[in-house]
Write a protein that holds these residues in place. Structure first.
Motif, PDB file in Angstrom:
ATOM      1  N   VAL A  29       0.834  -1.207   0.000  1.00 56.79           N
ATOM      2  CA  VAL A  29       0.000   0.000   0.000  1.00 56.79           C
ATOM      3  C   VAL A  29       0.868   1.257   0.000  1.00 56.79           C
ATOM      4  O   VAL A  29       0.629   2.205  -0.774  1.00 56.79           O
ATOM      5  CB  VAL A  29      -0.942  -0.010   1.222  1.00 56.79           C
ATOM      6  N   LEU A  30       1.879   1.291   0.850  1.00 54.02           N
ATOM      7  CA  LEU A  30       2.720   2.480   0.958  1.00 54.02           C
ATOM      8  C   LEU A  30       3.529   2.722  -0.318  1.00 54.02           C
ATOM      9  O   LEU A  30       3.666   3.862  -0.764  1.00 54.02           O
ATOM     10  CB  LEU A  30       3.654   2.350   2.158  1.00 54.02           C
ATOM     11  N   VAL A  31       4.066   1.666  -0.898  1.00 49.95           N
ATOM     12  CA  VAL A  31       4.818   1.818  -2.144  1.00 49.95           C
ATOM     13  C   VAL A  31       3.910   2.296  -3.265  1.00 49.95           C
ATOM     14  O   VAL A  31       4.281   3.151  -4.073  1.00 49.95           O
ATOM     15  CB  VAL A  31       5.505   0.489  -2.519  1.00 49.95           C
ATOM     16  N   GLY A  32       2.682   1.760  -3.314  1.00 51.43           N
ATOM     17  CA  GLY A  32       1.735   2.222  -4.327  1.00 51.43           C
ATOM     18  C   GLY A  32       1.361   3.682  -4.155  1.00 51.43           C
ATOM     19  O   GLY A  32       1.295   4.442  -5.124  1.00 51.43           O
ATOM     20  N   LEU A  33       1.124   4.110  -2.903  1.00 49.54           N
ATOM     21  CA  LEU A  33       0.790   5.514  -2.646  1.00 49.54           C
ATOM     22  C   LEU A  33       1.951   6.440  -2.990  1.00 49.54           C
ATOM     23  O   LEU A  33       1.760   7.520  -3.565  1.00 49.54           O
ATOM     24  CB  LEU A  33       0.395   5.684  -1.183  1.00 49.54           C
ATOM     25  N   GLN A  34       3.161   6.028  -2.653  1.00 51.17           N
ATOM     26  CA  GLN A  34       4.336   6.847  -2.954  1.00 51.17           C
ATOM     27  C   GLN A  34       4.490   7.044  -4.459  1.00 51.17           C
ATOM     28  O   GLN A  34       4.693   8.171  -4.938  1.00 51.17           O
ATOM     29  CB  GLN A  34       5.586   6.181  -2.379  1.00 51.17           C
TER      30      GLN A  34
END
Length: 250
Positions: A29-34
């Motif tokens: 999730v965090l990598v996708g948001l970044q």
């Protein structure tokens, strides 16, 4: 926590260390948001530039991609590119985690297909379902071709960090576990530190682990090598053969 931070690189390293401590779902999730935020910023910039008319005569650009940029505008381009890059990064990481770190052309094509579907859905195509499938397939084929071309021209370097470990596995008849050493980064420099838990994390079964550790014991403690107290037990006797019927009648 922040006393050792002196530059932007230090902030990036701290973030990567913190990210590595999260569970796999949160990492995805965090990598996708970044990546989505980065793609959105770039999309807005490209959309703003493409909205400018370089000919100053009101004519539409001949390039279809540029026409799409002009039509979408800055915010539309930001939305489209954010969906594209965010899904691409999240899908790539999720597929890599699901395949235990393995990366190949199929992983690249799978992530590209999902990013193409996301791009098609948010861009507002007239036929969403058909456009999503065709766009995803086009993205997957194109990225798969780029991956194969890059792999063909990638220079080959001799991998000498695992020579001693591979040779030991070969002498034990365990060659099929050579790739497990690379997955666990069990290089030749660490060979004398190998333990049962380290080999288990590399997904080497218990039997081969025992053989590997016994082989290493001959070099760690050459005067204290485990030896069997008795020879192997003999094979059971063969079953008795039935007497022929004629001999039985006599």
């Amino acid at each position: 926590m922040f006393e050792n931070i002196k530059s932007f690189d230090d902030v990036s390293k701290k973030y990567q260390e913190w990210l590595a401590q999260q569970d796999e779902a949160m990492q995805v999730v965090l990598v996708g948001l970044q990546s989505s935020v980065q793609g959105g910023v770039l999309g807005y910039m490209f959309g703003s530039i493409s909205a400018m008319d370089p000919t100053q005569n009101g004519q539409q650009p001949a390039n279809p991609a540029m026409q799409a940029m002009v039509k979408a505008g800055p915010w539309g381009s930001a939305r489209n590119l954010a969906a594209l890059t965010g899904v691409q990064a999240a899908a790539s990481l999720a597929i890599k985690k699901a395949r235990k770190g393995k990366e190949d052309v199929y992983s690249a094509m799978g992530a590209s297909f999902l990013s193409g579907v996301a791009y098609s859905l948010v861009s507002g195509s007239p036929n969403p379902l058909q456009s999503a499938v065709t766009t995803g397939a086009a993205f997957a084929l194109f990225n798969g071709l780029i991956y194969q071309v890059g792999a063909a021209f990638k220079p080959e370097f001799a991998d000498t960090e695992y020579d001693r470990g591979k040779y030991m596995l070969k002498t034990l008849g365990l060659t099929k576990y050579a790739d497990n050493l690379k997955k666990g980064l069990l290089t030749d420099n660490t060979i004398m530190l190998w333990s049962d838990s380290a080999l288990a994390e590399c997904r080497i079964p218990p039997g081969p682990r025992l053989l590997i550790l016994h082989q290493l014991d001959m070099y760690r403690n050459p005067s204290n090598v485990l030896k069997p107290a008795l020879p192997l037990p003999p094979l059971p006797p063969p079953p008795p053969v039935a007497a022929p019927a004629a001999a039985a009648s006599r």
